[in-house]
Write a protein that holds these residues in place. Structure first.
Motif, PDB file in Angstrom:
ATOM      1  N   HIS A   2      -5.631 -82.200  10.957  1.00 15.75           N
ATOM      2  CA  HIS A   2      -6.674 -81.401  10.301  1.00 15.75           C
ATOM      3  C   HIS A   2      -6.268 -80.584   9.501  1.00 15.75           C
ATOM      4  O   HIS A   2      -5.155 -80.012   9.185  1.00 15.75           O
ATOM      5  N   THR A   3      -7.221 -80.204   8.651  1.00 12.66           N
ATOM      6  CA  THR A   3      -7.068 -79.290   7.357  1.00 12.66           C
ATOM      7  C   THR A   3      -7.484 -77.792   7.794  1.00 12.66           C
ATOM      8  O   THR A   3      -6.873 -76.940   7.141  1.00 12.66           O
ATOM      9  N   LEU A   4      -8.438 -77.818   8.481  1.00 15.32           N
ATOM     10  CA  LEU A   4      -9.106 -76.526   8.730  1.00 15.32           C
ATOM     11  C   LEU A   4      -9.449 -76.578  10.256  1.00 15.32           C
ATOM     12  O   LEU A   4      -9.402 -77.445  11.215  1.00 15.32           O
ATOM     13  N   ARG A  17      -7.237 -71.700   8.050  1.00 14.56           N
ATOM     14  CA  ARG A  17      -6.333 -72.922   7.422  1.00 14.56           C
ATOM     15  C   ARG A  17      -5.036 -72.708   7.929  1.00 14.56           C
ATOM     16  O   ARG A  17      -4.698 -71.501   7.534  1.00 14.56           O
ATOM     17  N   TRP A  53     -10.584 -71.097  -0.738  1.00 21.16           N
ATOM     18  CA  TRP A  53      -9.276 -71.758  -1.116  1.00 21.16           C
ATOM     19  C   TRP A  53      -9.638 -72.924  -2.012  1.00 21.16           C
ATOM     20  O   TRP A  53      -9.941 -73.981  -1.880  1.00 21.16           O
ATOM     21  N   LEU A  56      -8.885 -76.726  -2.098  1.00 18.81           N
ATOM     22  CA  LEU A  56      -9.613 -77.655  -1.079  1.00 18.81           C
ATOM     23  C   LEU A  56     -10.905 -78.028  -1.540  1.00 18.81           C
ATOM     24  O   LEU A  56     -11.850 -77.227  -1.605  1.00 18.81           O
ATOM     25  N   ARG A  61     -16.838 -85.296   1.918  1.00 16.99           N
ATOM     26  CA  ARG A  61     -15.870 -85.554   3.180  1.00 16.99           C
ATOM     27  C   ARG A  61     -16.659 -85.276   4.482  1.00 16.99           C
ATOM     28  O   ARG A  61     -17.364 -84.357   4.385  1.00 16.99           O
ATOM     29  N   VAL A  66     -11.673 -83.200   8.493  1.00 15.81           N
ATOM     30  CA  VAL A  66     -11.259 -81.992   7.936  1.00 15.81           C
ATOM     31  C   VAL A  66     -11.189 -80.829   8.865  1.00 15.81           C
ATOM     32  O   VAL A  66     -10.234 -79.970   8.955  1.00 15.81           O
TER      33      VAL A  66
END
Length: 374
Positions: A2-4, A17, A53, A56, A61, A66
């Protein structure tokens, strides 16, 4: 990966994040929207993330690609600390852990423990010790905690940070914060405090490696009788690197109520604590020792709850334990100055077990005696 992270936190809902100290409040409605989404990221998410951010870009997506959406927990614990192992490669005379035995859980039990903490609602997790980076299972614990959607803080002496595998792990899966303890500004004072020749050189290499890697660093400056003359030099060290820092100068008894850590106290730097008006220990925060025993905090360790035996349901007793431990008792019950007392009752209990001088934890003794005479 995951990104977040989207997660409930106490009475709020956050978008975080990993590796960033910034976040967003998104509210319950938008949190539920993310929890139900298996479609492209909604415009509000793309815009909000882009502003917070800028590097990002989420347009086009999918949410499930994410964002890790954490489920709400009925237990309401947002933070926890976990001692992987009490063992350490230093032998600091001021250490509150005393025996520092290398003794922790096997991996299957640690895995279960991390899932229990996740189910309890823990979003911010501190990994500590002893020295956590010398624990052979540190990478496994760190990686799983990250995968479970926890914002990880690591407390370390920094000696293992030049290790390539450790540094790669922390730069790939970035922590929320990496806190490094500082025991002096020169090899003479630093090595004298840790009682390990060469430890200052290891600390310097570790600090510089982490700083050059851009990890989110915070320094804890430990002031004792051995290094008090370098108080200003330690602050200058932090300022030169542009790092936030906190000074810790009041020595505590060991977790067993032992007095062996107290002689390290620098009398010059015995600071008056802020008035203790209560804390969230046992209510929204808890501590877990190397054997999976949960307590309200690192100081108030008794009674404990065996998390591996009782699971997350065992934490239901922790709030009542906290309320009892924090009540003023013994010699403090008749004191009319409790409202300005700076020492919590669990810490007072340890000082008493250690037969510590009253001045080391009761900061208005003369005033109290005057009041009692009146």
């Amino acid at each position: 990966m995951h990104t977040l992270i989207a997660s409930p936190f106490l009475d709020d809902h956050l978008l975080l994040r990993p590796g960033s100290t910034q976040g967003l409040r998104i509210g319950e409605r938008r949190f539920k929207e993310l929890a139900a989404a298996n479609s492209p990221c909604p415009p509000w998410l793309v815009d909000a993330v882009g502003r917070r951010w800028p590097d990002l870009q989420l347009a086009g997506r999918r949410v499930d690609e994410v964002v890790l959406v954490r489920q709400a927990s009925p237990f309401g614990y947002g933070r926890a600390s976990y001692e992987l192992n009490l063992g350490c490669n230093y032998d600091c005379e001021h250490c509150y852990l005393a025996l520092k035995k290398f003794d922790g859980l096997p991996w299957p039990d640690r895995k279960r423990l991390l899932h229990v903490m996740r189910d309890a609602g823990v979003l911010w997790l501190q990994l500590t010790g002893g020295e956590p980076l010398i624990d052979k299972l540190f990478p496994d614990v760190y990686r799983l905690a990250y995968e479970l959607g926890m914002m990880i803080s690591v407390s370390s002496n920094g000696s293992r940070l030049p290790n390539r595998s450790i540094l790669d792990l922390l730069t790939t899966l970035r922590p929320y914060r990496l806190t490094i303890s500082v025991y002096g500004a020169t090899a003479e004072s630093y090595d004298s405090l840790t009682r390990r020749p060469g430890s200052f050189a290891k600390f310097q290499r570790g600090l510089l490696a982490a700083h050059e890697a851009g990890l989110p660093l915070n320094l804890n400056l430990i002031v004792t009788q051995h290094n008090a003359h370098e108080h200003d030099a330690m602050i200058d060290m932090a300022d030169r690197l542009g790092l936030p820092h906190h000074v810790f100068s009041n020595m505590s008894p060991t977790i067993y109520g032992g007095a062996e850590s107290l002689p390290a106290q620098s009398r010059e730097y015995l600071r008056k604590r802020k008035p203790f008006t209560g804390c969230n220990a046992g209510h929204t925060f808890f501590h877990v020792d190397p054997h999976g025993q949960a307590s309200i905090c690192k100081v108030g360790r008794d009674p404990q709850i065996p998390l591996l035996a009782e699971g997350v349901d065992g934490l239901a007793r922790l709030r009542s334990i906290a309320d009892k431990l924090l009540l003023r008792q013994g010699g403090c019950t008749g004191c009319g100055l409790q409202g300005t007392c700076g020492t919590c009752m669990p810490l007072v209990t340890l000082y008493r077990k250690a037969n510590a001088p009253l001045a080391s934890y009761c900061q208005h003794g003369p005033d109290r005696r005057d009041q009692q005479r009146r």
